[in-house]
Design an enzyme around this catalytic site. Structure first.
Site, PDB file in Angstrom:
ATOM      1  N   ASP A 104       0.862  -1.180   0.000  1.00 24.73           N
ATOM      2  CA  ASP A 104       0.000   0.000   0.000  1.00 24.73           C
ATOM      3  C   ASP A 104       0.901   1.232   0.000  1.00 24.73           C
ATOM      4  O   ASP A 104       1.577   1.509   0.992  1.00 24.73           O
ATOM      5  CB  ASP A 104      -0.899   0.022   1.244  1.00 24.73           C
ATOM      6  N   LYS A 166      -7.146   3.391  -2.800  1.00 25.80           N
ATOM      7  CA  LYS A 166      -7.426   3.312  -1.364  1.00 25.80           C
ATOM      8  C   LYS A 166      -7.702   4.709  -0.835  1.00 25.80           C
ATOM      9  O   LYS A 166      -7.028   5.670  -1.212  1.00 25.80           O
ATOM     10  CB  LYS A 166      -6.243   2.669  -0.650  1.00 25.80           C
ATOM     11  N   LYS A 196     -10.290   0.115  -1.903  1.00 25.24           N
ATOM     12  CA  LYS A 196     -10.087  -0.187  -0.487  1.00 25.24           C
ATOM     13  C   LYS A 196     -10.475   1.031   0.335  1.00 25.24           C
ATOM     14  O   LYS A 196      -9.963   2.129   0.111  1.00 25.24           O
ATOM     15  CB  LYS A 196      -8.637  -0.571  -0.210  1.00 25.24           C
TER      16      LYS A 196
END
Length: 231
Positions: A104, A166, A196
């Protein structure tokens, strides 16, 4: 994500196992000890989470503890996204070499604020090139941006190779995930990437609201409470 009544009915019709399978169980406090992180990794395994997400310095210990029972995720350029692209690429390669299966990375938020989408994309592309065979999620700090800018950011990072967009690190004062931001991101990426939701999701109703808005994965530290609140 605004708090909701944890007893609110779910619209998503999801059961405990299916919800757990969407969760990246997360412990990213910089002062967390190895023992604390390993405890949380054990919870992620026992509850059937999608992954356990930890700081780079914890990857080796967690991989050693969980083996192949659950993927290990780590963060790159965290939490500000202001590192040099080559530093992000090197950090991503390093955590993957230690056994991380998912990365990430925080986008170049300054470039995004400047409207320099080419620089945003190039930053992500450098990381993608360094780790071509792992799941790459790009954190956009969605609370900072208008829907139009957030949509442009999604387009830029997906074009550069992101597997997921995300919402948030959970550390920015602007705030975490919102249902509206998740919906914008879902619409922007369509079926080209996944979404996400992370940051401020602390109860079951908020988790289910994010899923209903289009989130494929959730980043949670309150995993047990969220799962326990599922009727």
């Amino acid at each position: 994500m605004p708090d909701h009544d944890a007893a609110a009915p779910a619209r998503s019709g999801i059961d405990r196992r299916a919800l757990a399978a969407r969760i990246d169980h997360t412990l990213l406090r910089p002062e967390a000890t190895v023992a604390e992180v390993l405890d949380q990794a054990a919870i992620a395994v026992s509850t059937g989470c999608a992954s356990v997400c930890v700081q780079p310095a914890m990857v080796a210990a967690v991989v050693g503890a969980v083996g192949d029972r659950i993927p290990v995720c780590s963060v790159v350029g965290f939490p500000h996204g202001a590192s040099l692209s080559r530093s992000k690429a090197d950090e991503a390669a390093a955590v993957v070499a230690l056994g991380a299966a998912e990365v990430d990375v925080v986008a170049d938020l300054g470039a995004l604020a400047d409207g320099d989408l080419a620089a945003v994309a190039a930053d992500v592309a450098a990381v993608r090139e360094a780790v071509p065979n792992v799941v790459l999620k790009v954190i956009l700090e969605s609370a900072l941006w208008s829907p139009a800018v957030l949509r442009q950011a999604c387009e830029a990072v997906v074009g550069a190779g992101a597997d997921y967009v995300k919402t948030s690190t959970g550390f920015h004062p602007a705030g975490g995930a919102s249902v509206d931001a998740v919906a914008v991101m879902r619409d922007a990426v369509g079926d080209r990437a996944r979404v996400k939701a992370s940051g401020g999701i602390r109860n079951t109703a908020a988790a289910l609201a994010a899923i209903d808005a289009g989130a494929d994965r959730l980043g949670l530290s309150a995993t047990v409470a969220v799962l326990d609140g599922l009727a």
